[in-house]
Design an enzyme around this catalytic site. Structure first.
Site, PDB file in Angstrom:
ATOM      1  CD1 TRP A   1     -15.957  32.835  39.456  1.00 36.38           C
ATOM      2  CD2 TRP A   1     -16.732  34.453  40.550  1.00 36.38           C
ATOM      3  NE1 TRP A   1     -15.167  33.384  38.694  1.00 36.38           N
ATOM      4  CE2 TRP A   1     -15.796  34.695  39.244  1.00 36.38           C
ATOM      5  CE3 TRP A   1     -16.849  35.713  41.188  1.00 36.38           C
ATOM      6  CZ2 TRP A   1     -15.652  36.035  38.915  1.00 36.38           C
ATOM      7  CZ3 TRP A   1     -16.501  36.844  40.777  1.00 36.38           C
ATOM      8  CH2 TRP A   1     -15.600  37.052  39.429  1.00 36.38           C
ATOM      9  CG  HIS A   2     -17.015  36.710  44.624  1.00 38.58           C
ATOM     10  ND1 HIS A   2     -18.333  36.501  44.120  1.00 38.58           N
ATOM     11  CD2 HIS A   2     -16.938  38.110  44.473  1.00 38.58           C
ATOM     12  CE1 HIS A   2     -18.592  37.468  43.222  1.00 38.58           C
ATOM     13  NE2 HIS A   2     -18.046  38.490  43.370  1.00 38.58           N
ATOM     14  N   GLY A   3     -14.136  33.450  46.428  1.00 36.08           N
ATOM     15  CA  GLY A   3     -12.785  33.017  47.331  1.00 36.08           C
ATOM     16  C   GLY A   3     -13.351  31.864  47.844  1.00 36.08           C
TER      17      GLY A   3
END
Length: 387
Positions: free
Chosen positions: A219-221
Site C-alpha cells: 500500500w505504501h508504494g
C-alpha cells in the site's frame, strides 16, 4: 509492469499515470463506509460527500470512520464558533507546522544529500543519514497529524489521534498501536479479523499477521523496498507474538524497559532504510556500512564521534559547512533537541487537556508561526503525500 518486463525480457513501456492526490486514503475511507453501510444507515449525498472530502484529513489521513465523523457533522452545537477550539486548533496547527518546517525539512535536506551520495559515506555518516531519516519521517508525519487535528478543531470537529509517540514503544506491536493508528485499525477491522484474526490457532495468526504487513508494504508504494519493509515488520511482529505467548508475565524493570525501547528503535531505524532507499541493494549496502569489518577501527570511529569536526555530511544539515567548528556543535545540539522532543517530552495529545491559554503562550505561538512562514523555501512536501 516493470517486474513483468524484467521477468520476460520484454520492453513494455508504461506511460506516466496521473493519480489524484491522496487516492489511497479516501479509497480506504470509502471501502470502510461501504462495509459499514448497514450500521451507518441511510445517508444523504451531501453528508456522504462531506464525509469523504473533509479536507483536513483528506490527503494523508487519518482514515476516519463514519461513527466518528457523521454524528459530529450533524451536531448543530458544533456549527457555532467556539473560542476555545479556535485557540486549540491554531495551537495544534502551528506546533505541527513547526515540526514539519523547522525540524522535518531541516533533517530532510541532509537525508536527501546522504541517500543520493550513499556510496561515498563512511560508517558514521551512513549511521547519521539513517538516524536523520528516522527523525525526518517522525516529525513530518507527526506534524501533519497535528495540523489535521488543528484544522478540524477550527470547525469544532474532533479528528481521531493518529500518532502517539511511537518511538517510545517497547516492542513492534506497541509501535503499530502508536504509528498511523487509523491505518492499523483499518487493516485490523477489514482484513485481519475477517481472515480469522487470532481465533484459529497460532499458525494461522502468524500467517494473517504476515499477510497484513505485506499488504501494508504494498500500500505504501509499488516497489520491492516497501515489500521488504513490510515483511520485516511482519516477521518481527510474529516473533513478538510468539514470545509474548510463552514468556512469563513478570513486570519489566526500568532497565529492561529501556533496553526494549532501544532495541525496538534500532530495528525501526534499520527498516526505515528500506523505506527510504531507491532500491533494495542500496538499503542493504547502507546497512552493511554499519557493520564493523575492520577490527576495532570502526569502534574507534564511533568513539571519536564528538571529536570529528570534519564530519562533512552532518555539517550539510545546516548549510554552513564552511565554518570549521560552530556548525558541528550546532549539529550535535540539533540532534539532541530532536531526541529530547521525541523521548523526553509528552506529545500534544497528552498535554492538550491541561493546557490553558496564556498571553505569553500566545505570543510564543505567534512568533513560531512567523518563523515557520519565513523558513518556508522552495517546495515543502509532506512525505506521506507520496503514499
Amino acid at each position: 509492469m516493470d517486474n513483468v518486463s524484467h521477468l520476460f525480457h520484454a520492453d513494455i513501456s508504461l506511460p506516466d499515470i496521473l493519480l489524484p492526490l491522496g487516492i489511497s486514503f479516501f479509497t480506504f475511507q470509502q471501502i470502510a463506509f461501504l462495509v459499514d453501510s448497514p450500521k451507518a444507515g441511510r445517508q444523504s449525498p451531501l453528508d456522504y460527500a462531506l464525509f469523504v472530502t473533509f479536507f483536513p484529513q483528506l490527503i494523508a489521513g487519518p482514515i476516519v470512520s463514519h461513527e466518528e465523523m457523521l454524528p459530529q457533522f450533524k451536531d448543530t452545537a458544533r456549527k457555532q464558533i467556539q473560542a476555545e477550539n479556535v485557540y486549540m486548533g491554531l495551537r495544534l496547527f502551528v506546533l505541527g507546522l513547526a515540526k514539519k518546517v523547522l525540524l522535518a525539512d531541516t533533517f530532510g535536506r541532509a537525508v536527501n544529500w546522504g541517500f543520493q551520495n550513499y556510496t561515498i559515506l563512511n560508517g558514521l555518516n551512513t549511521f547519521v543519514a539513517i538516524l536523520f531519516y528516522t527523525f525526518q519521517i517522525y516529525f513530518d508525519f507527526s506534524g501533519y497529524c497535528d495540523m489535521a487535528r488543528g484544522i478540524g478543531r477550527l470547525f469544532n470537529i474532533e479528528i481521531p489521534v493518529n500518532f502517539l509517540s511511537p518511538y517510545k514503544s517497547k516492542n513492534i506491536t506497541e509501535f503499530w498501536d502508536r504509528w498511523h493508528i487509523t491505518l492499523s485499525r483499518f487493516f485490523t477491522r477489514y482484513l485481519y479479523i475477517p481472515l480469522g484474526g487470532s481465533r484459529k490457532g497460532l499458525a494461522r495468526t502468524c500467517v494473517n499477521v504476515l499477510l497484513i504487513f505485506l499488504i501494508s508494504g504494498f500500500w505504501h508504494g509499488a516497489g520491492w523496498t516497501y515489500i521488504v519493509w513490510g515483511l520485516l515488520h511482519g516477521a518481527l511482529s510474529v516473533l513478538t507474538r510468539i514470545w509474548q505467548r510463552h514468556r512469563p508475565s513478570a513486570k519489566s524493570s526500568p532497565v529492561g524497559t529501556f533496553f526494549s525501547i532501544c532495541c525496538t528503535f534500532l530495528f525501526i531505524c534499520c527498516t526505515w532504510t528500506f523505506f527510504r532507499a531507491d532500491t533494495v541493494s542500496q538499503a542493504v549496502y547502507m546497512l552493511r556500512q554499519l557493520i564493523p569489518v575492520q577490527g576495532s577501527g570502526i569502534f574507534l570511529e564511533y568513539a571519536l564521534f564528538f571529536q570529528l569536526p570534519e564530519l562533512e555530511y552532518g555539517l550539510k544539515l545546516l548549510h554552513i559547512d564552511t565554518m570549521p567548528y560552530a556548525p558541528y556543535y550546532g549539529l550535535i545540539a540539533f540532534t539532541l533537541l530532536a531526541v529530547i522532543l521525541i523521548f523526553g517530552c509528552k506529545n500534544l495529545y497528552e498535554s492538550e487537556e491541561r493546557h490553558k491559554p496564556t498571553v505569553l503562550g500566545t505570543i510564543c505561538l505567534s512568533v513560531l508561526a512567523v518563523w515557520c512562514v519565513v523558513s518556508l523555501s522552495g517546495v515543502s512536501t509532506f512525505l506521506y503525500f507520496n503514499f
